[in-house]
Design a protein around this motif. Sequence first.
Motif, PDB file in Angstrom:
ATOM      1  N   PHE A 183      33.362  42.205  36.877  1.00  0.00           N
ATOM      2  CA  PHE A 183      34.012  40.924  37.210  1.00  0.00           C
ATOM      3  C   PHE A 183      34.688  40.336  35.965  1.00  0.00           C
ATOM      4  CE2 PHE A 183      33.699  36.228  37.900  1.00  0.00           C
ATOM      5  CZ  PHE A 183      34.612  36.151  38.938  1.00  0.00           C
ATOM      6  N   LEU A 184      33.974  40.368  34.834  1.00  0.00           N
ATOM      7  CA  LEU A 184      34.510  39.821  33.578  1.00  0.00           C
ATOM      8  C   LEU A 184      35.804  40.529  33.174  1.00  0.00           C
ATOM      9  CD1 LEU A 184      34.021  38.032  30.973  1.00  0.00           C
ATOM     10  CD2 LEU A 184      32.970  40.057  30.006  1.00  0.00           C
ATOM     11  N   GLU A 185      35.801  41.857  33.270  1.00  0.00           N
ATOM     12  CA  GLU A 185      36.996  42.621  32.876  1.00  0.00           C
ATOM     13  C   GLU A 185      38.197  42.243  33.743  1.00  0.00           C
ATOM     14  OE1 GLU A 185      38.521  47.175  32.785  1.00  0.00           O
ATOM     15  OE2 GLU A 185      36.365  46.925  32.565  1.00  0.00           O
ATOM     16  N   ALA A 186      37.958  42.130  35.062  1.00  0.00           N
ATOM     17  CA  ALA A 186      39.053  41.765  35.974  1.00  0.00           C
ATOM     18  C   ALA A 186      39.600  40.379  35.642  1.00  0.00           C
ATOM     19  CB  ALA A 186      38.548  41.806  37.416  1.00  0.00           C
ATOM     20  N   VAL A 187      38.698  39.432  35.375  1.00  0.00           N
ATOM     21  CA  VAL A 187      39.114  38.044  35.080  1.00  0.00           C
ATOM     22  C   VAL A 187      39.903  37.983  33.776  1.00  0.00           C
ATOM     23  CG1 VAL A 187      38.252  35.734  34.482  1.00  0.00           C
ATOM     24  CG2 VAL A 187      37.228  36.962  36.376  1.00  0.00           C
ATOM     25  N   VAL A 188      39.407  38.662  32.734  1.00  0.00           N
ATOM     26  CA  VAL A 188      40.073  38.610  31.416  1.00  0.00           C
ATOM     27  C   VAL A 188      41.463  39.250  31.481  1.00  0.00           C
ATOM     28  CG1 VAL A 188      39.966  39.517  29.050  1.00  0.00           C
ATOM     29  CG2 VAL A 188      37.975  38.418  30.048  1.00  0.00           C
ATOM     30  N   LYS A 189      41.582  40.375  32.202  1.00  0.00           N
ATOM     31  CA  LYS A 189      42.890  41.035  32.311  1.00  0.00           C
ATOM     32  C   LYS A 189      43.885  40.150  33.053  1.00  0.00           C
ATOM     33  CE  LYS A 189      41.651  45.842  31.684  1.00  0.00           C
ATOM     34  NZ  LYS A 189      41.335  47.127  32.281  1.00  0.00           N
ATOM     35  N   LYS A 190      43.394  39.503  34.108  1.00  0.00           N
ATOM     36  CA  LYS A 190      44.262  38.611  34.894  1.00  0.00           C
ATOM     37  C   LYS A 190      44.677  37.400  34.032  1.00  0.00           C
ATOM     38  CE  LYS A 190      45.150  37.690  39.531  1.00  0.00           C
ATOM     39  NZ  LYS A 190      46.054  38.574  40.207  1.00  0.00           N
ATOM     40  N   PHE A 191      43.733  36.892  33.248  1.00  0.00           N
ATOM     41  CA  PHE A 191      44.023  35.743  32.372  1.00  0.00           C
ATOM     42  C   PHE A 191      45.101  36.117  31.350  1.00  0.00           C
ATOM     43  CE2 PHE A 191      42.980  33.538  28.300  1.00  0.00           C
ATOM     44  CZ  PHE A 191      43.325  32.258  28.684  1.00  0.00           C
ATOM     45  N   ASP A 192      44.977  37.322  30.784  1.00  0.00           N
ATOM     46  CA  ASP A 192      45.969  37.787  29.807  1.00  0.00           C
ATOM     47  C   ASP A 192      47.362  37.889  30.445  1.00  0.00           C
ATOM     48  OD1 ASP A 192      46.392  38.812  27.069  1.00  0.00           O
ATOM     49  OD2 ASP A 192      46.957  40.656  28.090  1.00  0.00           O
ATOM     50  N   GLU A 193      47.398  38.406  31.684  1.00  0.00           N
ATOM     51  CA  GLU A 193      48.686  38.510  32.415  1.00  0.00           C
ATOM     52  C   GLU A 193      49.309  37.129  32.597  1.00  0.00           C
ATOM     53  OE1 GLU A 193      48.332  40.490  36.241  1.00  0.00           O
ATOM     54  OE2 GLU A 193      47.196  42.099  35.262  1.00  0.00           O
ATOM     55  N   HIS A 194      48.510  36.182  33.073  1.00  0.00           N
ATOM     56  CA  HIS A 194      49.045  34.835  33.362  1.00  0.00           C
ATOM     57  C   HIS A 194      49.448  34.101  32.085  1.00  0.00           C
ATOM     58  CE1 HIS A 194      48.807  34.456  37.667  1.00  0.00           C
ATOM     59  NE2 HIS A 194      47.617  35.037  37.659  1.00  0.00           N
ATOM     60  N   CYS A 195      48.738  34.373  30.973  1.00  0.00           N
ATOM     61  CA  CYS A 195      49.113  33.730  29.701  1.00  0.00           C
ATOM     62  C   CYS A 195      50.489  34.198  29.241  1.00  0.00           C
ATOM     63  CB  CYS A 195      48.088  34.061  28.610  1.00  0.00           C
ATOM     64  SG  CYS A 195      46.724  32.908  28.622  1.00  0.00           S
ATOM     65  N   LYS A 196      50.757  35.492  29.472  1.00  0.00           N
ATOM     66  CA  LYS A 196      52.044  36.053  29.038  1.00  0.00           C
ATOM     67  C   LYS A 196      53.196  35.596  29.933  1.00  0.00           C
ATOM     68  CE  LYS A 196      50.072  40.061  26.724  1.00  0.00           C
ATOM     69  NZ  LYS A 196      49.582  41.418  26.923  1.00  0.00           N
ATOM     70  N   SER A 197      52.899  35.381  31.229  1.00  0.00           N
ATOM     71  CA  SER A 197      53.966  34.942  32.148  1.00  0.00           C
ATOM     72  C   SER A 197      54.041  33.407  32.141  1.00  0.00           C
ATOM     73  CB  SER A 197      53.670  35.430  33.566  1.00  0.00           C
ATOM     74  OG  SER A 197      52.499  34.805  34.038  1.00  0.00           O
ATOM     75  N   ASP A 198      55.193  32.881  32.433  1.00  0.00           N
ATOM     76  CA  ASP A 198      55.379  31.415  32.409  1.00  0.00           C
ATOM     77  C   ASP A 198      55.190  30.816  33.795  1.00  0.00           C
ATOM     78  OD1 ASP A 198      55.937  31.395  29.707  1.00  0.00           O
ATOM     79  OD2 ASP A 198      58.036  31.930  30.039  1.00  0.00           O
ATOM     80  N   THR A 199      53.999  30.955  34.339  1.00  0.00           N
ATOM     81  CA  THR A 199      53.748  30.386  35.668  1.00  0.00           C
ATOM     82  C   THR A 199      53.446  28.894  35.545  1.00  0.00           C
ATOM     83  OG1 THR A 199      51.503  31.216  35.405  1.00  0.00           O
ATOM     84  CG2 THR A 199      52.955  32.469  36.859  1.00  0.00           C
ATOM     85  N   GLU A 200      53.889  28.153  36.545  1.00  0.00           N
ATOM     86  CA  GLU A 200      53.697  26.702  36.529  1.00  0.00           C
ATOM     87  C   GLU A 200      52.352  26.280  37.098  1.00  0.00           C
ATOM     88  OE1 GLU A 200      55.815  24.146  35.330  1.00  0.00           O
ATOM     89  OE2 GLU A 200      56.666  25.907  34.354  1.00  0.00           O
ATOM     90  N   GLY A 201      51.718  27.182  37.873  1.00  0.00           N
ATOM     91  CA  GLY A 201      50.471  26.820  38.563  1.00  0.00           C
ATOM     92  C   GLY A 201      49.284  26.694  37.614  1.00  0.00           C
TER      93      GLY A 201
END
Length: 341
Positions: free
Chosen positions: A104-122
């Motif tokens: 679970f931790l690995e999935a969350v951290v990878k997703k967090f890294d993706e969202h940090c790199k992208s400029d999402t407004e949410g």
Amino acid sequence: YVPPQIRKAQETVDDKKREELGRLKKMVNGLINRLSEPNLSSISGQMEELYMANSRKDMNDTLTDILMNACVTAVAMPARLMMEHVLLVSILHHNVGIEVGAHFLEAVVKKFDEHCKSDTEGKECENLLALIAHLYNFHVVHCLLIFDILRKLVSTFTEKEIELILFLLKNVGFSLRKDDALALKELITEAQKKASTAEKKFQDQTRVRFMLETMLALRNNDMRKIPGYDPEPVERLRKLQRALVHSSGSGKDTQLRVSLESLLSADQVGRWWIVGSSWSGAPMISDTKSQAQQKLHVGKVSSKIMELARKLRLNTDIRRSIFCVLMTSEDFMDAFEKLLK
């Protein structure tokens, strides 16, 4: 070439597997939808039974997917809901096995890294960060990862990062201070340097000032200066966690001491933090030169020891070398040096 009858058998196996996974997803989804503090005991018990009845991999994948869909949305999720979901993961992590929390931790951290790199407004980044913070609060992960994330955010230092630093410090700041006061002090110094060099970059200085004030309040252990800080819900759920964890393994020994870099590069270098996790990627040592060098040459060793090695059926160069080193070393330091060579 795959003969038609075998092909048909494979197709039916795939359909069967898909049906099983669908049924499993429905059951886990039903449990997660009913999850709340009063019935956490019965739901964690039912989840443990599902873990016993199904393959760990299927359960981990299903649980992670469902929790991510429930918690990672474009709007900010209620803190209590996040805590209850992470508490369930924590109980399974301690009762079933550490691979539950690790997956679970690995999935969350990878997703967090993706969202940090992208400029999402949410608010996906905040929600993912809340999950990581509560995984730390409920002793699934060590403070090492939290400090890594904070350092990464401080090094980037834009307005979005400042918001995330504040959010994380508000959730776990005092626990970090308790676990590693020195690392927190170093982080504050780094943040102060960044703030002084980046002053001209921000139009709105109040956020930066507020972040520095929050950090100083943490350093001085002054809870009153952090608005909205309330440790009571986490403490209450920790008490519940202690009641629901069967073994005495709710302490530090089950915490995953894993860094941000290790989690993000898990597919390339393997998952050393999961005991017995199988390696399915490219071989870690593919360099033929280094393999050639590994053929150790046993020096002048008496024929008596070589005979012993043969009797013990040590039939490869490396095994014989290790055996000879252990048998002929003067003391442990000498053995260590020779084994390194």
